[in-house]
Design a protein around this motif. Sequence first.
Motif, PDB file in Angstrom:
ATOM      1  N   ASP A 275     -24.258   2.750  21.383  1.00  0.00           N
ATOM      2  CA  ASP A 275     -23.282   2.239  22.349  1.00  0.00           C
ATOM      3  C   ASP A 275     -23.029   3.229  23.473  1.00  0.00           C
ATOM      4  OD1 ASP A 275     -22.108  -0.449  21.466  1.00  0.00           O
ATOM      5  OD2 ASP A 275     -22.077   0.678  19.603  1.00  0.00           O
ATOM      6  N   LEU A 276     -23.106   4.515  23.164  1.00  0.00           N
ATOM      7  CA  LEU A 276     -22.880   5.535  24.181  1.00  0.00           C
ATOM      8  C   LEU A 276     -24.043   5.625  25.159  1.00  0.00           C
ATOM      9  CD1 LEU A 276     -21.406   8.000  25.375  1.00  0.00           C
ATOM     10  CD2 LEU A 276     -22.442   9.388  23.561  1.00  0.00           C
ATOM     11  N   PHE A 277     -25.265   5.640  24.644  1.00  0.00           N
ATOM     12  CA  PHE A 277     -26.420   5.923  25.486  1.00  0.00           C
ATOM     13  C   PHE A 277     -26.960   4.706  26.240  1.00  0.00           C
ATOM     14  CE2 PHE A 277     -28.075   9.897  23.043  1.00  0.00           C
ATOM     15  CZ  PHE A 277     -27.057  10.644  23.612  1.00  0.00           C
ATOM     16  N   GLU A 278     -27.056   3.569  25.592  1.00  0.00           N
ATOM     17  CA  GLU A 278     -27.746   2.429  26.192  1.00  0.00           C
ATOM     18  C   GLU A 278     -27.174   2.015  27.554  1.00  0.00           C
ATOM     19  OE1 GLU A 278     -30.601   1.076  25.317  1.00  0.00           O
ATOM     20  OE2 GLU A 278     -30.742   2.539  23.691  1.00  0.00           O
ATOM     21  N   PRO A 279     -25.848   1.903  27.725  1.00  0.00           N
ATOM     22  CA  PRO A 279     -25.330   1.511  29.047  1.00  0.00           C
ATOM     23  C   PRO A 279     -25.627   2.533  30.141  1.00  0.00           C
ATOM     24  CG  PRO A 279     -23.663   1.184  27.353  1.00  0.00           C
ATOM     25  CD  PRO A 279     -24.757   1.987  26.736  1.00  0.00           C
ATOM     26  N   LEU A 280     -25.894   3.767  29.726  1.00  0.00           N
ATOM     27  CA  LEU A 280     -26.167   4.837  30.687  1.00  0.00           C
ATOM     28  C   LEU A 280     -27.659   5.070  30.904  1.00  0.00           C
ATOM     29  CD1 LEU A 280     -23.504   7.391  29.373  1.00  0.00           C
ATOM     30  CD2 LEU A 280     -23.266   5.771  31.267  1.00  0.00           C
TER      31      LEU A 280
ATOM     32  N   VAL B  55       0.855  -1.189   0.000  1.00  0.00           N
ATOM     33  CA  VAL B  55       0.000   0.000   0.000  1.00  0.00           C
ATOM     34  C   VAL B  55       0.891   1.238   0.000  1.00  0.00           C
ATOM     35  CG1 VAL B  55      -1.757   1.296   1.266  1.00  0.00           C
ATOM     36  CG2 VAL B  55      -1.838  -1.207   1.201  1.00  0.00           C
ATOM     37  N   THR B  56       0.748   2.073  -1.010  1.00  0.00           N
ATOM     38  CA  THR B  56       1.606   3.249  -1.135  1.00  0.00           C
ATOM     39  C   THR B  56       0.916   4.546  -0.735  1.00  0.00           C
ATOM     40  OG1 THR B  56       1.006   3.435  -3.476  1.00  0.00           O
ATOM     41  CG2 THR B  56       3.003   2.191  -2.947  1.00  0.00           C
ATOM     42  N   GLU B  57      -0.415   4.565  -0.763  1.00  0.00           N
ATOM     43  CA  GLU B  57      -1.148   5.754  -0.319  1.00  0.00           C
ATOM     44  C   GLU B  57      -1.615   5.524   1.109  1.00  0.00           C
ATOM     45  OE1 GLU B  57      -4.670   8.821  -1.735  1.00  0.00           O
ATOM     46  OE2 GLU B  57      -4.326   6.957  -2.835  1.00  0.00           O
ATOM     47  N   PRO B  58      -1.145   6.334   2.070  1.00  0.00           N
ATOM     48  CA  PRO B  58      -1.446   6.076   3.480  1.00  0.00           C
ATOM     49  C   PRO B  58      -2.944   5.979   3.759  1.00  0.00           C
ATOM     50  CG  PRO B  58       0.223   7.772   3.283  1.00  0.00           C
ATOM     51  CD  PRO B  58      -0.292   7.517   1.892  1.00  0.00           C
ATOM     52  N   VAL B  59      -3.307   5.007   4.579  1.00  0.00           N
ATOM     53  CA  VAL B  59      -4.693   4.799   5.000  1.00  0.00           C
ATOM     54  C   VAL B  59      -4.950   5.620   6.256  1.00  0.00           C
ATOM     55  CG1 VAL B  59      -6.361   3.087   5.814  1.00  0.00           C
ATOM     56  CG2 VAL B  59      -4.733   2.483   3.993  1.00  0.00           C
ATOM     57  N   GLY B  60      -6.074   6.338   6.286  1.00  0.00           N
ATOM     58  CA  GLY B  60      -6.429   7.139   7.452  1.00  0.00           C
ATOM     59  C   GLY B  60      -7.175   6.333   8.490  1.00  0.00           C
ATOM     60  N   LEU B  61      -7.408   6.962   9.622  1.00  0.00           N
ATOM     61  CA  LEU B  61      -8.118   6.318  10.724  1.00  0.00           C
ATOM     62  C   LEU B  61      -9.408   7.067  11.036  1.00  0.00           C
ATOM     63  CD1 LEU B  61      -5.260   5.542  13.295  1.00  0.00           C
ATOM     64  CD2 LEU B  61      -6.504   3.891  11.893  1.00  0.00           C
ATOM     65  N   LEU B  62     -10.470   6.307  11.258  1.00  0.00           N
ATOM     66  CA  LEU B  62     -11.695   6.816  11.858  1.00  0.00           C
ATOM     67  C   LEU B  62     -11.779   6.243  13.263  1.00  0.00           C
ATOM     68  CD1 LEU B  62     -14.444   6.412   9.091  1.00  0.00           C
ATOM     69  CD2 LEU B  62     -13.109   8.436   9.666  1.00  0.00           C
ATOM     70  N   LEU B  63     -11.983   7.095  14.243  1.00  0.00           N
ATOM     71  CA  LEU B  63     -12.053   6.668  15.641  1.00  0.00           C
ATOM     72  C   LEU B  63     -13.486   6.801  16.131  1.00  0.00           C
ATOM     73  CD1 LEU B  63      -8.912   8.534  17.065  1.00  0.00           C
ATOM     74  CD2 LEU B  63      -9.004   6.336  15.856  1.00  0.00           C
ATOM     75  N   ASN B  64     -14.147   5.674  16.353  1.00  0.00           N
ATOM     76  CA  ASN B  64     -15.532   5.738  16.820  1.00  0.00           C
ATOM     77  C   ASN B  64     -15.592   6.261  18.250  1.00  0.00           C
ATOM     78  OD1 ASN B  64     -16.222   4.594  14.415  1.00  0.00           O
ATOM     79  ND2 ASN B  64     -17.286   2.826  15.289  1.00  0.00           N
ATOM     80  N   ILE B  65     -16.407   7.282  18.452  1.00  0.00           N
ATOM     81  CA  ILE B  65     -16.648   7.833  19.787  1.00  0.00           C
ATOM     82  C   ILE B  65     -17.996   7.276  20.236  1.00  0.00           C
ATOM     83  CG2 ILE B  65     -16.954   9.921  21.151  1.00  0.00           C
ATOM     84  CD1 ILE B  65     -14.112   9.481  19.974  1.00  0.00           C
ATOM     85  N   GLU B  66     -17.946   6.268  21.118  1.00  0.00           N
ATOM     86  CA  GLU B  66     -19.169   5.565  21.505  1.00  0.00           C
ATOM     87  C   GLU B  66     -19.160   5.137  22.969  1.00  0.00           C
ATOM     88  OE1 GLU B  66     -19.569   2.241  18.809  1.00  0.00           O
ATOM     89  OE2 GLU B  66     -17.407   2.111  18.553  1.00  0.00           O
ATOM     90  N   SER B  67     -18.475   5.916  23.807  1.00  0.00           N
ATOM     91  CA  SER B  67     -18.520   5.700  25.250  1.00  0.00           C
ATOM     92  C   SER B  67     -18.345   7.046  25.931  1.00  0.00           C
ATOM     93  CB  SER B  67     -17.413   4.739  25.704  1.00  0.00           C
ATOM     94  OG  SER B  67     -16.132   5.360  25.590  1.00  0.00           O
ATOM     95  N   ALA B  68     -18.710   7.120  27.205  1.00  0.00           N
ATOM     96  CA  ALA B  68     -18.561   8.378  27.946  1.00  0.00           C
ATOM     97  C   ALA B  68     -17.099   8.799  28.011  1.00  0.00           C
ATOM     98  CB  ALA B  68     -19.142   8.213  29.353  1.00  0.00           C
ATOM     99  N   ARG B  69     -16.211   7.838  28.245  1.00  0.00           N
ATOM    100  CA  ARG B  69     -14.784   8.160  28.280  1.00  0.00           C
ATOM    101  C   ARG B  69     -14.288   8.625  26.912  1.00  0.00           C
ATOM    102  NH1 ARG B  69     -10.009   7.153  31.039  1.00  0.00           N
ATOM    103  NH2 ARG B  69      -8.202   6.768  29.695  1.00  0.00           N
TER     104      ARG B  69
END
Length: 293
Positions: free
Chosen positions: A160-165, A122-136
């Motif tokens: 994922d964020l709301f149900e546990p709370l 892979v020569t074209e860098p792959v980016g990252l998506l960071l799921n925000i799905e917890s209170a922390r």
Amino acid sequence: MAHTRGMRSKLFVPGSRPELFDKALRGDADALSFDLEDSVSEGRKADARAALQALLSGPSIRACGKTLIARVNPCSSVHFNADVRAVVRPGLALLNLPKVESTSEVLAAVTALEAAERANGVTEPVGLLLNIESARGLRLAYELACAHPRVAGLPLGLGDLFEPLQIARHEPAAVHAVMVQMRLAAGEAGVFAYDAAYARFTDAEGFRAEADVARRLGYIGKSCIHPSQVQLANEAFRPTDAEIAHARRVAEADADAQARGVGAYTVDGQMVDAPFVHRARAVLATAKRLGLG
């Protein structure tokens, strides 16, 4: 990294359902998120990984014109390293990390990602998506987004964020508050914010209403769990004709003001200065990308 801001719609495609791959590639979604995590049962992880590896290694995948994303299992999972090695292939734009809560996870993912790129040519860098799905994760969203230059965006995971709370997923005040908080964190970090999936896939009006709020708050698109939601997202995250016309008037007024050496001026009865010009230019850029003039 590959351009990813033209993602009005992002359709989830289970890695364990290869019979859906071709239809998704031919569909109208701007981006496809092939999933190895929540939609794949434990007993089918290896099969899903193999199916997705075969797809991403094939010649047709790179001709589809879509932003290609793979959601892998969490960094703490026994499946993580094998997932990354399998899916990081030429043409993949983004690796989606679920349930991220620490910068150490981001850095570990970068190490695995870089190794997979070298191994798979892979020569074209792959980016990252960071799921925000917890209170922390929400509390640390800015720090997570700044953990490495590979981070391109923050998708929101409200279920994922709301149900546990015990917070109601469709409580408007709660949804709005979290959307604003994450959008501000993403904005400070210089990455994009991406709106959550809407599980009630037969509720078109609910989806549209939530997507409209997200666009007004500066999100670039919305996740879709069903093909019927794709067109709704595409419509919601395009500038309206009135917005495009106003943006043109702002741009023209700015050019005139610059020529006259004026710093602030009015357009359509509203005082305009640099932040409004910046937004107008962004609207016009989006309209041009979508062929809207």
